[in-house]
Scaffold this motif. Structure first.
Motif, PDB file in Angstrom:
ATOM      1  N   VAL A  20      26.964  56.201  -7.893  1.00  0.00           N
ATOM      2  CA  VAL A  20      25.622  55.703  -7.584  1.00  0.00           C
ATOM      3  C   VAL A  20      25.698  54.190  -7.459  1.00  0.00           C
ATOM      4  CG1 VAL A  20      23.205  55.608  -8.286  1.00  0.00           C
ATOM      5  CG2 VAL A  20      24.601  57.590  -8.926  1.00  0.00           C
ATOM      6  N   LEU A  21      25.222  53.666  -6.335  1.00  0.00           N
ATOM      7  CA  LEU A  21      25.135  52.223  -6.131  1.00  0.00           C
ATOM      8  C   LEU A  21      23.781  51.740  -6.615  1.00  0.00           C
ATOM      9  CD1 LEU A  21      26.597  51.503  -2.568  1.00  0.00           C
ATOM     10  CD2 LEU A  21      27.684  51.170  -4.780  1.00  0.00           C
ATOM     11  N   LEU A  22      23.784  50.757  -7.490  1.00  0.00           N
ATOM     12  CA  LEU A  22      22.556  50.191  -8.032  1.00  0.00           C
ATOM     13  C   LEU A  22      22.471  48.739  -7.585  1.00  0.00           C
ATOM     14  CD1 LEU A  22      22.937  51.656 -11.636  1.00  0.00           C
ATOM     15  CD2 LEU A  22      21.666  52.641  -9.733  1.00  0.00           C
ATOM     16  N   LYS A  23      21.599  48.464  -6.631  1.00  0.00           N
ATOM     17  CA  LYS A  23      21.453  47.108  -6.105  1.00  0.00           C
ATOM     18  C   LYS A  23      20.580  46.290  -7.052  1.00  0.00           C
ATOM     19  CE  LYS A  23      23.687  48.244  -2.360  1.00  0.00           C
ATOM     20  NZ  LYS A  23      23.015  48.287  -1.047  1.00  0.00           N
ATOM     21  N   HIS A  24      21.045  45.125  -7.418  1.00  0.00           N
ATOM     22  CA  HIS A  24      20.327  44.280  -8.364  1.00  0.00           C
ATOM     23  C   HIS A  24      19.047  43.734  -7.744  1.00  0.00           C
ATOM     24  CE1 HIS A  24      24.240  43.375 -10.799  1.00  0.00           C
ATOM     25  NE2 HIS A  24      23.959  44.651 -10.732  1.00  0.00           N
ATOM     26  N   GLY A  25      18.032  43.572  -8.586  1.00  0.00           N
ATOM     27  CA  GLY A  25      16.777  42.991  -8.148  1.00  0.00           C
ATOM     28  C   GLY A  25      16.847  41.475  -8.194  1.00  0.00           C
ATOM     29  N   GLU A  26      15.828  40.853  -8.747  1.00  0.00           N
ATOM     30  CA  GLU A  26      15.718  39.398  -8.661  1.00  0.00           C
ATOM     31  C   GLU A  26      16.710  38.643  -9.536  1.00  0.00           C
ATOM     32  OE1 GLU A  26      12.101  37.709 -10.855  1.00  0.00           O
ATOM     33  OE2 GLU A  26      11.522  39.775 -10.442  1.00  0.00           O
ATOM     34  N   ILE A  27      17.503  39.348 -10.343  1.00  0.00           N
ATOM     35  CA  ILE A  27      18.475  38.599 -11.145  1.00  0.00           C
ATOM     36  C   ILE A  27      19.530  37.936 -10.263  1.00  0.00           C
ATOM     37  CG2 ILE A  27      18.145  40.087 -13.150  1.00  0.00           C
ATOM     38  CD1 ILE A  27      20.857  41.321 -12.605  1.00  0.00           C
ATOM     39  N   PHE A  28      19.643  38.377  -8.995  1.00  0.00           N
ATOM     40  CA  PHE A  28      20.617  37.716  -8.125  1.00  0.00           C
ATOM     41  C   PHE A  28      20.186  36.283  -7.806  1.00  0.00           C
ATOM     42  CE2 PHE A  28      17.648  38.825  -4.773  1.00  0.00           C
ATOM     43  CZ  PHE A  28      17.834  37.826  -3.823  1.00  0.00           C
ATOM     44  N   LEU A  29      18.913  35.949  -8.096  1.00  0.00           N
ATOM     45  CA  LEU A  29      18.430  34.580  -7.889  1.00  0.00           C
ATOM     46  C   LEU A  29      18.816  33.657  -9.035  1.00  0.00           C
ATOM     47  CD1 LEU A  29      14.827  35.426  -6.631  1.00  0.00           C
ATOM     48  CD2 LEU A  29      16.760  34.698  -5.230  1.00  0.00           C
ATOM     49  N   LYS A  30      19.271  34.225 -10.151  1.00  0.00           N
ATOM     50  CA  LYS A  30      19.605  33.411 -11.308  1.00  0.00           C
ATOM     51  C   LYS A  30      20.884  32.618 -11.035  1.00  0.00           C
ATOM     52  CE  LYS A  30      16.068  35.017 -13.475  1.00  0.00           C
ATOM     53  NZ  LYS A  30      14.889  34.161 -13.688  1.00  0.00           N
TER      54      LYS A  30
END
Length: 424
Positions: A20-30
């Protein structure tokens, strides 16, 4: 189209494996502290996977988490658990193969045939992305070659680049490549616990559970406090609060539920002559008590389900009067929502069916026929001076009942802590 998301079949060879691929939400902006958010996200995912029935593994790629398990764990079960975890933008059942064009093409052809066996496929398209720039072909070249192979294998299946019925997504890493066909929505937001702890004033209605869920999606780990009208009301509202907290704990590491019997204190306010101020005075007492409880258990804020103007006690003036009694910040995630938006959200998170159950709401106990819409602080303080607030709050906290919702047994409120396993 099939009713359930398409999941490619388990492969017997070592080259293939479902995941299962789980794409990260807004934490990629950190920035530099992104790893802390990712660690919290993975901790929460591990909690959600408890009791799934087999061995699981988690690995991290660029802004993506890959989740898998042994042969005893179904991909459907992993998808269901992952969709409970706040912080993932999407959840995609997938197949992982070695990063060679031959393996990628073979996996794509096999999976598309499996999908076609479930029902007619009217069109398809291929999208590719190279996370590993060392791969010898560009993203567009990979998409073109795999698409040509799919077309050769299934010549009657048309290509539709703009709105395909089946979109094959290919993501190429250095050692593994992931192919997926189904993109399911995640809960997005920040990982629960990354923003601190909050105490939710949990009633039995639609609003406060939705507010709790919104708070979780902003990274707050939530405990709950429920005020009931005992000894003047029956325990039905406690059962509802327990059921609501148990449902909400599906989205976070289990928070505790604190039950406080407010009935006698409500009567003291009424005898002191609160009159039209009764409801606001009760709310002030609730947030005063919740603030003291929150300080005791390490909460940094209170969360309520107030929506501006929804009822007489939720005018701007009355909200300000209530806030004045709190020693912790009062957060209102639903302040700008209308009732239908709240009901729709309650249905989506699974609390609506519980909220409609009948109960005896403590807020209606001793409520006057008309509620003041602009409660004045001097008048409220005059009423409160007639009772010993410090003693009242201390008495309420001494008798608090603490539970951990998530156990299978029917909750029976008592003076003990009802331990429960982490919800599965």
């Amino acid at each position: 189209m099939p009713d359930q998301p398409f999941v490619p079949a388990q492969r017997p060879t070592a080259s293939y494996g479902p995941c299962v691929l789980l794409k990260h939400g807004e934490i990629f902006l950190k920035g530099r502290n992104r790893h802390r958010f990712t660690e919290r996200l993975h901790d929460n995912l591990r909690v959600a996977l408890r009791g799934v029935g087999g061995s699981t593994w988690i690995k991290t790629a660029q802004n993506v988490t890959v989740l898998g398990g042994d042969g005893s764990v179904s991909i459907e079960a992993l998808v269901e658990r992952a969709q409970r975890v706040v912080g993932f933008n999407s959840v995609e059942p997938a197949v992982r193969v070695p990063s060679t064009l031959a393996d990628i093409t073979r996996a794509g052809v096999d999976a598309l045939r499996e999908r076609a066996a479930l029902g007619p496929v009217r069109s398809f398209a291929v999208r590719a992305r190279r996370r590993d720039k060392q791969f010898p072909l560009t993203s567009s070249q990979v998409a073109a070659r795999v698409g040509a192979s799919l077309k050769e294998a299934m010549p009657n299946l048309p290509v539709e680049l703009k709105r395909p019925e089946v979109l094959l997504s290919i993501e190429i890493d250095r050692k593994e490549t992931y192919l997926s066909w189904t993109r399911l929505p995640g809960l997005t937001g920040l990982p629960v616990g990354s923003s601190g702890r909050a105490l939710v004033l949990l009633s039995g209605g639609y609003d406060s559970p939705v507010a709790a869920h919104r708070a979780m999606r902003r990274g707050l780990s939530c405990d709950f406090v429920h005020f009931n009208g005992a000894p003047y009301t029956n325990p039905s509202s406690v059962y509802k609060a327990y059921a609501l907290a148990r449902e909400l704990n599906r989205y976070q590491p289990a928070g505790t539920l604190h039950v406080i019997a407010l009935g006698k204190a409500q009567k003291q306010l009424a005898v002191a002559g609160a009159g039209r101020l009764q409801v606001v005075a009760q709310r002030r007492l609730m947030v005063r008590t919740a603030s003291a409880l929150g300080a005791r258990i390490g909460s940094e804020a209170l969360v309520t389900g107030d929506s501006l103007g929804q009822v007489a006690s939720q005018t701007l003036a009355n909200m300000a009067a209530v806030d004045e009694a709190a020693t912790l910040p009062v957060l209102r995630p639903l302040v700008g929502w209308d009732k239908q938006e709240i009901i729709d959200a309650a249905r989506a998170i699974g609390t609506a069916e519980i909220s409609v159950l009948p109960d005896e709401d403590c807020c209606q106990l001793l409520a006057p026929p008309r509620v003041s819409t602009r409660a004045a602080l001097p008048q409220l303080r005059s009423v409160e001076k007639l009772i010993d607030l410090d003693e009242v709050v201390a008495t309420l906290l001494d008798r608090v009942q603490v539970m951990v919702p998530g156990a299978d047994e029917i909750p029976v409120p008592d003076e003990t802590r009802c331990a429960a396993p982490v919800p599965s």
